[in-house]
Design a protein around this motif. Structure first.
Motif, short mmCIF file in Angstrom:
data_model
loop_
_atom_site.label_atom_id
_atom_site.label_comp_id
_atom_site.label_asym_id
_atom_site.label_seq_id
_atom_site.Cartn_x
_atom_site.Cartn_y
_atom_site.Cartn_z
N TRP A 60 0.85 -1.21 -0.13
CA TRP A 60 -0.04 0.01 0.07
C TRP A 60 1.00 1.40 -0.13
O TRP A 60 0.65 2.36 -0.72
N THR A 133 -7.11 -10.49 -1.22
CA THR A 133 -7.45 -9.48 -0.47
C THR A 133 -6.80 -8.24 -1.10
O THR A 133 -7.49 -7.11 -1.10
N GLY A 137 -8.61 -4.89 -2.37
CA GLY A 137 -8.16 -3.58 -1.82
C GLY A 137 -7.66 -2.81 -2.71
O GLY A 137 -8.20 -1.65 -2.51
N GLY A 141 -9.53 0.80 -3.41
CA GLY A 141 -8.89 1.91 -2.83
C GLY A 141 -8.15 2.67 -3.91
O GLY A 141 -7.76 4.22 -3.31
N GLY A 181 -6.57 -0.32 3.99
CA GLY A 181 -6.13 -1.35 3.09
C GLY A 181 -5.18 -2.17 3.76
O GLY A 181 -5.38 -3.31 3.40
N SER A 184 -6.79 -4.46 6.24
CA SER A 184 -7.67 -5.72 5.87
C SER A 184 -6.94 -6.96 5.82
O SER A 184 -7.82 -7.99 5.61
N GLY A 192 -12.17 -3.94 7.20
CA GLY A 192 -10.98 -2.85 6.70
C GLY A 192 -11.31 -2.64 5.10
O GLY A 192 -11.48 -1.50 4.69
N LEU A 193 -11.80 -3.68 4.27
CA LEU A 193 -12.12 -3.35 3.17
C LEU A 193 -13.49 -2.53 2.89
O LEU A 193 -13.55 -1.68 2.10
N LEU A 196 -12.18 0.70 3.40
CA LEU A 196 -11.48 1.37 2.65
C LEU A 196 -12.25 1.79 1.27
O LEU A 196 -12.30 2.79 0.84
#
Length: 220
Positions: A60, A133, A137, A141, A181, A184, A192-193, A196
């Motif tokens: 990220w 994932t 993400g 994101g 991000g 997650s 988290g997702l 996000l």
């Protein structure tokens, strides 16, 4: 309006993908993204469990830096050349133009990053479930990263050292996207997702209006 805006979008996408005078473009963010993933294991060592725990954060951070690499050519060149004035005379709103620019920016860096994510995941010892994932993400994101990048580019266009200032402004605004991000992939990061996606939607909703207001203020 969509039909009239289509040639502008194609132009934006071509410029951002190929780069200025055919140099750079979408290749630079992609190479930067992969370089970070390749260098990180050399910095922390070959411990697969440590790489798996920290890999999401590395991906990220690399995605954020890849998104802000082209800040200096997202808005300022067209503003200096008078294209926004010409588009305004033809009846295009700044909000619509910046929405087109956000979509073009996302396609030019977000899609390549998603394609390169499996390579980065392998280098960082992420398993198949974690990679899935990460891909989801990035899909949720990176539009938010693109929206923030275009907004900052509009706010700093025309300023001395605008590119450096833009990077400094973009980093704190993208912290929620990075937190959710990377979070997650944690054991308790199921929400988290969703968070996000919510942050990304907020950025997409605000960005065209904030950037459009900045361009009009600069014109006045």
């Amino acid at each position: 309006m969509i039909g009239r805006l289509w040639p502008v979008f194609v132009r934006d996408l071509t410029l951002l993908t190929r780069g200025a005078q055919g140099r750079g473009g979408a290749v630079l963010p992609l190479l930067f993204f992969l370089a970070v993933a390749m260098l990180f294991p050399f910095a922390v060592g070959p411990d697969a469990r440590l790489l798996a725990r920290t890999g999401a954060g590395v991906i990220w951070v690399a995605a954020l830096l890849a998104a802000i690499l082209p800040l200096d050519r997202l808005v300022e060149p067209d503003l200096e050349a008078g294209f926004f004035d010409q588009w305004a005379l033809r009846g295009f709103s700044e909000e619509a133009l910046l929405l087109s620019r956000i979509l073009a920016h996302w396609i030019s860096f977000g899609i390549p990053l998603m394609i390169a994510a499996p390579i980065s995941a392998g280098l960082l010892s992420l398993d198949a479930a974690q990679l899935q994932t990460v891909e989801l993400g990035l899909l949720l994101g990176t539009p938010g990263l693109a929206a923030i990048g275009v907004t900052i580019a509009a706010l700093t266009a025309g300023l001395r050292a605008g590119s450096a200032l833009g990077g400094l402004l973009a980093i704190p605004l993208t912290v929620p996207l990075l937190i959710f991000g990377a979070g997650s992939l944690q054991p308790d990061g199921e929400g988290g997702l969703a968070l996000l996606a919510a942050c990304s939607l907020v950025a997409l909703a605000v960005a065209p209006f904030a950037g459009g207001a900045a361009i009009r203020a600069g014109r006045e």
